[in-house]
Every structure is written in structure tokens, then in C-alpha cells.
Design a protein around this motif. Sequence first.
Motif, mmCIF file in Angstrom:
data_model
loop_
_atom_site.group_PDB
_atom_site.id
_atom_site.type_symbol
_atom_site.label_atom_id
_atom_site.label_comp_id
_atom_site.label_asym_id
_atom_site.label_seq_id
_atom_site.Cartn_x
_atom_site.Cartn_y
_atom_site.Cartn_z
ATOM 1 N N GLU A 96 1.194 -1.167 -0.178
ATOM 2 C CA GLU A 96 0.210 0.277 -0.228
ATOM 3 C C GLU A 96 0.884 1.036 -0.338
ATOM 4 O OE1 GLU A 96 -2.864 0.527 1.997
ATOM 5 O OE2 GLU A 96 -3.496 -1.554 2.588
ATOM 6 N N LEU A 97 0.321 2.185 -0.733
ATOM 7 C CA LEU A 97 1.165 3.487 -1.258
ATOM 8 C C LEU A 97 0.666 4.571 -1.367
ATOM 9 C CD1 LEU A 97 3.178 2.258 -4.346
ATOM 10 C CD2 LEU A 97 4.718 2.391 -1.821
ATOM 11 N N LYS A 98 1.038 5.048 -0.299
ATOM 12 C CA LYS A 98 0.140 7.059 -0.408
ATOM 13 C C LYS A 98 1.086 8.492 -0.723
ATOM 14 C CE LYS A 98 -3.092 6.996 3.278
ATOM 15 N NZ LYS A 98 -3.757 6.471 2.533
ATOM 16 N N GLU A 100 1.164 11.884 -3.956
ATOM 17 C CA GLU A 100 -0.009 12.875 -4.514
ATOM 18 C C GLU A 100 0.000 12.290 -5.825
ATOM 19 O OE1 GLU A 100 2.174 16.697 -4.777
ATOM 20 O OE2 GLU A 100 3.726 15.693 -3.311
ATOM 21 N N GLU A 101 -1.623 12.513 -5.803
ATOM 22 C CA GLU A 101 -2.589 12.468 -7.292
ATOM 23 C C GLU A 101 -1.802 12.894 -7.749
ATOM 24 O OE1 GLU A 101 -4.682 10.906 -7.437
ATOM 25 O OE2 GLU A 101 -5.210 10.618 -4.712
ATOM 26 N N PHE A 156 -2.340 2.446 -4.513
ATOM 27 C CA PHE A 156 -2.035 3.654 -4.604
ATOM 28 C C PHE A 156 -3.693 4.615 -3.460
ATOM 29 C CE2 PHE A 156 0.403 2.895 -8.201
ATOM 30 C CZ PHE A 156 1.822 3.171 -7.771
ATOM 31 N N ASN A 157 -2.679 5.029 -2.697
ATOM 32 C CA ASN A 157 -3.856 5.949 -2.159
ATOM 33 C C ASN A 157 -5.273 5.310 -2.155
ATOM 34 O OD1 ASN A 157 -1.864 7.578 -2.096
ATOM 35 N ND2 ASN A 157 -3.002 8.710 -3.804
ATOM 36 N N GLY A 158 -5.368 4.025 -1.527
ATOM 37 C CA GLY A 158 -6.523 3.468 -1.471
ATOM 38 C C GLY A 158 -7.261 2.571 -2.518
#
Length: 265
Positions: A96-98, A100-101, A156-158
Motif C-alpha cells: 500500500e502506497l500513499k 501525491e495524486e 495507491f491511495n486506497g
Amino acid sequence: MISLFLLAVIFSANQGSAVRLAFPHEPGVKSVDILWNHKRVPAFFINDAWSTILGVDLDTKPGEYKTDVSFTMDDGRVERRDAIIKVVEKKYPTTELKVEEKYVELSKTDLARANRESKETEAIYATITNEMFSDEAFTVPIPGGTGTNFGHRRIFNGEPRAPHAGADLRATTGTPVHATNRGRVVLAKNLFFTGNTVILDHGLGIYSLYAHLSRINVKRGETVDNGQVVGLAGATGRVTGPHLHWGMRVQGARVDPFTLVGNLK
Ligand SMILES: [Zn+2]
């Protein structure tokens, strides 16, 4: 004489793998094909048996799948038998990664191009060429290379992304990339995600893909031999550094390419 047709045959395969099926030859059998994932896959006569390779997609649910095997006899009769494909669960890593869009969002133009190209490659993978181009074993495109990352899922970001459908082989720019087996070039051009890309048709619905190449050495329509150099490794397309992304599709199923190596003979 006890007919071999009466034996219940069970083949076992992990999620995301290719499995070879072989049925003993009997006098009078002219051709054999197997119904798998709503597609008829031909078998070929090799080493006194009828042999083919089926793909089990990495998202196929574990369990027992009954397949219909048709033996067409010299006199035209068709004998139908069942074979069981037992799909065994295989765990692939998830990260799981967060981010920037702006790093995951594509522009409208890029997205349209990527979607168009994905339709084109899926149409290639959906085609089963009713011949087998080789009776040689599949080989690793970079001799001695080991692969990583097949089946890796990234969120990515959920938002879950499509799992990584190939093996990444370590390579510097310019490393020769060899055909995994004899086949026909069905795509040789630049694509948005995979950069300079070559796809080979090996028959039976088996396709190999070589991505991020710095150079393409082959043309669409040409036939290449097992081990022939199809291009040079590189870092074209959406990548962070040079490597070879090697993908294998078997009747559309995404399989770990290494499960095909040595699998045909
Ligand atoms: Zn890759």
C-alpha cells in the motif's frame, strides 16, 4: 483392453501459472482439444501423447474446474472426457502506497492512448492460433536472469491497481533480449505504459511480451526463432529505470513467465 479414456485425470496448478496437460495417444485418435475458460484449446501430438498448455490466471478462484476434453477419431466420432484442473491458492505480495495524486493521475490524452492500446493488446491475447510454432522448451529472455515481482499488487491511495502481470528481469540498457521460444511477431511498436514493446504469438493462445526496450530488432509479421534477439533492454515507457519486463499470457490468463520455462517438452 482398458481404455485410457476411463481414467479420471487431475492436473494441479497454482494461481498465475501455466500447466501442461498430456493425454496418452490411443489408436484411432485424430485430434484432441480442451475447453478451458470458454475457449477451445488444441492439443498436439508430441512424444506419443496429446499435449497442450493451459493458463490459470492469477485471479482464478482456487478450486476444482472440470474441463471438457474432446477426442476426435479417424472415423469422425467424438469421444468426450473430463479432466480436472485443480487451482491451488498462491499468495502474492501487496504493497500500500500513499502518493501525491499528480504522480498517479494520467492526462486525458495519455489515458485515452493507454485505453486504446490496452484494447489492442487484449484483442491479441484473446486470439488462439490453432498451431504450435515450436516443440522446444521455453527459455528465459535474458539467459541466467531471474525475475521478480510477478503478481505483486499495489494499492495507491486506497485504489487497487492491476497486479503486476510479468516478471522484471534485471538488465542494463542495451542488454540483448532473446525470444522465449519460436513465434510470430504480432506487435512491435511503442506503447504508453510498456514503451518499445514486442509481442510474440507462440500458438495455442500463448503470447510473450518484452517491454521497455531501448531498441526493437524485429518487424510485425516476421517469424523468430527461440533465442533470437528481438530487441535491446531499456527504460522506455512508464518506468523508473532500465530492466526487462517479461510477460506471458496463456489463453488470456496472466501467468508467471517462469512457470512456462521448460514446460513444453
Ligand atoms: Zn514490470
